[in-house]
Design a protein around this motif. Sequence first.
Motif, mmCIF file in Angstrom:
data_model
loop_
_atom_site.group_PDB
_atom_site.id
_atom_site.type_symbol
_atom_site.label_atom_id
_atom_site.label_comp_id
_atom_site.label_asym_id
_atom_site.label_seq_id
_atom_site.Cartn_x
_atom_site.Cartn_y
_atom_site.Cartn_z
ATOM 1 N N LEU A 54 74.722 83.693 77.990
ATOM 2 C CA LEU A 54 75.330 84.197 79.227
ATOM 3 C C LEU A 54 74.321 84.333 80.358
ATOM 4 C CD1 LEU A 54 77.820 86.832 77.833
ATOM 5 C CD2 LEU A 54 78.381 84.781 79.108
ATOM 6 N N ALA B 48 80.040 76.010 80.371
ATOM 7 C CA ALA B 48 79.662 76.917 81.463
ATOM 8 C C ALA B 48 78.685 77.999 81.030
ATOM 9 C CB ALA B 48 80.918 77.564 82.041
ATOM 10 N N PHE B 49 78.352 78.072 79.746
ATOM 11 C CA PHE B 49 77.656 79.267 79.262
ATOM 12 C C PHE B 49 76.367 79.054 78.469
ATOM 13 C CE2 PHE B 49 82.056 80.673 79.788
ATOM 14 C CZ PHE B 49 81.837 81.756 80.614
ATOM 15 N N VAL C 8 77.664 61.417 85.678
ATOM 16 C CA VAL C 8 78.912 61.913 86.301
ATOM 17 C C VAL C 8 79.899 60.788 86.580
ATOM 18 C CG1 VAL C 8 78.001 63.980 87.337
ATOM 19 C CG2 VAL C 8 77.776 61.860 88.578
ATOM 20 N N VAL D 243 74.404 81.644 83.255
ATOM 21 C CA VAL D 243 75.598 81.474 84.089
ATOM 22 C C VAL D 243 75.220 81.092 85.526
ATOM 23 C CG1 VAL D 243 77.469 82.788 85.175
ATOM 24 C CG2 VAL D 243 77.136 82.918 82.717
ATOM 25 N N TYR D 244 74.229 81.788 86.087
ATOM 26 C CA TYR D 244 73.779 81.508 87.457
ATOM 27 C C TYR D 244 73.254 80.073 87.564
ATOM 28 C CZ TYR D 244 70.615 81.687 91.510
ATOM 29 O OH TYR D 244 69.958 81.413 92.673
ATOM 30 N N ARG E 152 79.131 68.643 80.692
ATOM 31 C CA ARG E 152 79.808 68.753 82.002
ATOM 32 C C ARG E 152 80.908 69.793 81.953
ATOM 33 N NH1 ARG E 152 81.409 62.722 83.583
ATOM 34 N NH2 ARG E 152 82.484 63.002 81.605
ATOM 35 N N ALA F 10 75.991 77.416 87.326
ATOM 36 C CA ALA F 10 76.778 77.305 88.567
ATOM 37 C C ALA F 10 76.011 76.482 89.608
ATOM 38 C CB ALA F 10 77.081 78.699 89.116
ATOM 39 N N ARG F 11 74.694 76.682 89.673
ATOM 40 C CA ARG F 11 73.890 75.886 90.601
ATOM 41 C C ARG F 11 73.909 74.415 90.202
ATOM 42 N NH1 ARG F 11 68.106 78.142 92.041
ATOM 43 N NH2 ARG F 11 68.263 76.304 93.357
ATOM 44 N N ARG G 81 76.279 72.866 88.721
ATOM 45 C CA ARG G 81 77.582 72.267 89.058
ATOM 46 C C ARG G 81 77.583 71.733 90.490
ATOM 47 N NH1 ARG G 81 78.022 71.345 84.616
ATOM 48 N NH2 ARG G 81 78.952 72.659 83.043
ATOM 49 N N VAL G 82 76.951 72.479 91.401
ATOM 50 C CA VAL G 82 76.878 72.005 92.791
ATOM 51 C C VAL G 82 75.927 70.815 92.872
ATOM 52 C CG1 VAL G 82 76.349 72.638 95.178
ATOM 53 C CG2 VAL G 82 77.339 74.349 93.636
ATOM 54 N N LYS G 83 74.796 70.913 92.179
ATOM 55 C CA LYS G 83 73.805 69.826 92.231
ATOM 56 C C LYS G 83 74.364 68.519 91.654
ATOM 57 C CE LYS G 83 69.556 72.607 91.931
ATOM 58 N NZ LYS G 83 68.741 71.984 92.978
ATOM 59 N N GLU G 84 75.243 68.657 90.671
ATOM 60 C CA GLU G 84 75.799 67.453 90.035
ATOM 61 C C GLU G 84 76.553 66.568 91.044
ATOM 62 O OE1 GLU G 84 78.179 68.858 86.792
ATOM 63 O OE2 GLU G 84 76.463 69.114 85.453
ATOM 64 N N LYS G 85 77.024 67.221 92.130
ATOM 65 C CA LYS G 85 77.773 66.438 93.131
ATOM 66 C C LYS G 85 76.881 65.397 93.807
ATOM 67 C CE LYS G 85 79.581 69.897 95.475
ATOM 68 N NZ LYS G 85 80.401 70.618 96.465
#
Lengths: 323, 155
Positions: free
Chosen positions: A4, A278-279, A323, A7-8, A275, A11-12, A14-18
């Motif tokens: 856990l 989340a944890f 991706v 988590v932070y 992908r 989340a970062r 997930r944005v970078k994967e774009k």
Amino acid sequence: MGDLNYVYAVARVRVKEKSLLTNADVAQMCGMRDADAVLAYLTDKGWGKPGERMGTEQMLAAEEEKALAALKELGAGKEVLEDLSLPKMYHNLKAGIKATCTGTENPLAFYQNVEPSEKSLTRILAAKDWKALPEHMRPAAERAMEVMLRTHDGQMCDIIIDRACLDAMAAAGEKSPHEILRTYLQEQVAVANIRTAVRGARVGKSLVFFKEALAPVKGLSANRLAVTAAESVEALLGYLSGTAYAGAAEAIAVSPSAFERWCDDKIMESIRPQRRNAFSIGPVVAYYLARQNEIRTARILLTAKANGFPESAIRNRVREMYV
Amino acid sequence: MSMGMVFALIGAVLSTALAGIGSAWGVGVAGQAAAGVVSEDPEQFAKVLILQLLPGTQGIYGLLVTFITLSNIGILGGTPITDTNTGLMYLFACLPIAIVGLVSAFHQGKTSVASIGIVAKKPDQFGKAMLFPAMVETYAILALLISILSITNIH
């Protein structure tokens, strides 16, 4: 860190994967007229350094640095970083031993941002201060150095160090608390074993060579691999067809480049489930490996374009993206 | 103070405490994910803030049940409880929101983290992403209803 606590970082990620390259990006680059066009495209995608026009090597080195910096910033611990840099550490050891034994200097042969650094490695090898090396490197370093000094057999030196690297990766994979590293390192060792077996079988290497070069790993019998590879390429393919690495046999039958592509795609396939995770540290490590895959693909593309390869040949060599 | 009053107070305390613990955990973990997204893409602040707040409702439900209980048992109003049975009835009436609040906030927090991941990658899918943690809310609302109906019908 518990799962856990990532988590932070996830989340970062997930944005970078774009901003990772997609298969469509790679397909577009394959169709470009030359390496300059590919470099310009990558610059537009944020590669290299802002406002700087870079050449191929500079850009790829800058991206390597960025990927490593991101991994550290996202909270990957020292052990994770060490596990991921094992191939580079052993590559540097090889380069260091050869440089020490031949009395030559070639800084370009060393990976940067790897511990021990080129400078300290050179000092350690010159002084034969084996205790200053990480424990898993010591026996191989000592043996490879002795072989190089006694026989100047660079190939034997490579075999000793490559095998030690595979053993270190397999051991790190077994003891890692992170599932992604267990999977990744195991796949890496298995794929490296297959690669060595195929190359050796093609040039008719002996069973002794295969026994020395192949490392034991879960899911693939190093012994069967060695015996079949010493027999013939066909026997090796026959054995692989009955394992979880049957895809390798199909790729080997197509071409050497198809096999190299399969090796990298196999690693991507094993990390792709991250992908949806989340944890855990899984997505962080997967992002780093995806960046490495991108850099490798960009290198293939740029080299192929610079050498005037036709588009169809390049398409057969580029890797699947994360991706 | 009668044993009945003690039991009723235990129920009132558990409502706020357990549901509050669940919410604090849920909002905390979702907040970590939200901060991660905003550090890379500040424009998503409003969307991830809503997702972060979703697991916080259980704490509010627990507080509401506590207020109603205290208003009925002679602490903030109503008639003081004198018998043990009535006190036990208040305690059991408080348990649905206390227990379901704790568990649902925990799971809603994790679902919010996953939904924040959706918003991070596809901000235009916010509506769908919000539905997943909202589904978990259903069970906290059901527990809240049962707790309120039970408390208000104890005579």
